[in-house]
Design a protein around this motif. Structure first.
Motif, short mmCIF file in Angstrom:
data_model
loop_
_atom_site.label_atom_id
_atom_site.label_comp_id
_atom_site.label_asym_id
_atom_site.label_seq_id
_atom_site.Cartn_x
_atom_site.Cartn_y
_atom_site.Cartn_z
N THR A 15 0.88 -1.14 0.67
CA THR A 15 -0.01 0.10 0.03
C THR A 15 0.71 1.23 -0.04
N ALA B 282 0.37 14.29 5.44
CA ALA B 282 0.51 12.77 5.30
C ALA B 282 0.81 11.81 6.67
N LEU C 164 5.18 6.27 2.13
CA LEU C 164 4.92 7.05 1.78
C LEU C 164 5.01 8.39 0.09
N PHE D 31 -2.23 11.16 8.47
CA PHE D 31 -2.92 10.27 7.96
C PHE D 31 -2.29 8.51 7.82
N SER D 32 -0.79 8.85 7.57
CA SER D 32 -0.92 7.87 8.04
C SER D 32 -0.65 6.47 9.18
N ILE E 204 0.87 5.81 -0.18
CA ILE E 204 0.36 6.99 1.06
C ILE E 204 0.62 7.71 -0.44
N TYR F 91 -3.57 5.14 -1.24
CA TYR F 91 -4.14 6.22 -0.09
C TYR F 91 -4.32 7.44 -1.12
N LYS G 253 -4.87 12.37 -0.91
CA LYS G 253 -5.51 13.25 0.14
C LYS G 253 -5.53 14.47 -1.27
N VAL H 74 -3.32 4.30 8.39
CA VAL H 74 -3.60 3.65 7.46
C VAL H 74 -2.28 2.14 7.67
#
Length: 301
Positions: free
Chosen positions: A147, A156, A172, A159-160, A149, A227, A229, A163
């Protein structure tokens, strides 16, 4: 449509709008719902985290909701796009792109938002399918997968955390120089989260299912999910049309009763919150519809 004047006009007929419509229909309110049938999740194959509807397609949930609301004969549907709304002496007037004009005592803005896609080939095609915005809506389906981001800086970092709970195989992608603080970067290292600062060239996919991120330097990374944003725009410019105040993030500002800063105008759904989900929009719509009915009842009593 013969009737041109309503108790309430709802701009937007997706989950928030339909839920508000049901609350008003059950209160015998004469309502017009204006909807352009372009929900932001129309490309998403399955919707999750909504009890009783988990795993259904967004379209299926919307169709079931509309069928429920159609039972109430004081609710009227107009397929089209609301162009502008103005405050009049005794309420509001809403004009559509087709030039039709309708009057109402109150307005509910359930008009949602439009995601602004980055200039990365393949991103838009994967949006809502394998390039996803919400760990609550989609995270379980890609748990423990490779995965990524796509974000940078404070967003970041925060949000991490969400996740990381779903997968430890995480990278990332900052798409350029990292804006993380030294402390944040150290935290990523402690949790074995890689930080890739390469600029993205394109996303390779198969029918929206992500395969590989390719970078401008020729390198590539295989991924199952990404993911992201990304920025958004209001579908209906309530600030320009009605003078509704927006938050710093660009959402329509509302109080706990879903009242905007303009008397008689309420708002609910994706246009007022970053917590974008079918369940949340439905709950907000139900509450906003009840608050509009309460205000009308107090004025009429």
């Amino acid at each position: 449509m013969q009737n041109k004047n309503f108790d309430v006009i709802i701009i937007g007929g997706s989950y928030a709008g339909l839920s508000a419509g049901m609350a008003l229909g059950r209160s015998l309110r004469n309502v017009l719902m204006i909807n352009d049938n372009k929900p932001c999740n129309r490309q998403t194959p399955h919707s999750h985290n909504f009890i009783t509807h988990d795993g259904k397609t967004p379209k299926e949930i919307g169709e079931l909701a509309k069928k429920d609301v159609e039972k109430y004969n004081t609710i009227h549907f107009y397929e089209g796009t609301a162009l502008k709304a103005i405050k009049k002496e005794n309420g509001f007037e809403v004009e559509t792109v087709s030039g039709d004009k309708f009057g109402a005592k109150k307005i509910i803005l359930a008009s949602g938002v439009k995601d602004v896609m980055p200039d990365i080939p393949g991103f838009a095609e994967c949006w809502g399918i394998s390039v996803i915005h919400c760990p609550y809506c989609h995270g379980y389906e890609v748990k423990n997968e490779i995965t990524g981001i796509l974000a940078n800086g404070e967003m970041a970092y925060e949000f991490s955390k969400l996740v990381f709970n779903l997968t430890k195989n995480l990278t990332l992608f900052t798409n350029g120089k990292s804006a993380l603080t030294t402390g944040q970067s150290d935290k990523f290292a402690q949790n074995n989260i890689s930080i890739n600062e390469d600029e993205i060239e394109r996303i390779e996919h198969e029918k929206g299912n992500l395969k590989t991120i390719v970078f401008k330097n020729g390198a590539s990374v295989p991924l199952k999910a990404l993911y992201a944003k990304i920025p958004f725009q209001q579908n209906f410019d309530a600030s320009e049309n009605l003078g509704c105040e927006l938050t710093e993030q660009g959402f329509i500002k509302v109080d706990f009763m879903h009242k905007t800063t303009v008397a008689g105008v309420f708002a609910c759904g994706d246009n007022v919150t970053m917590m974008r989900s079918v369940a949340n929009a439905t709950a907000q719509g139900n509450f906003a519809g009840a608050m509009v009915n309460k205000e009308l009842s107090e004025e009429e009593f």
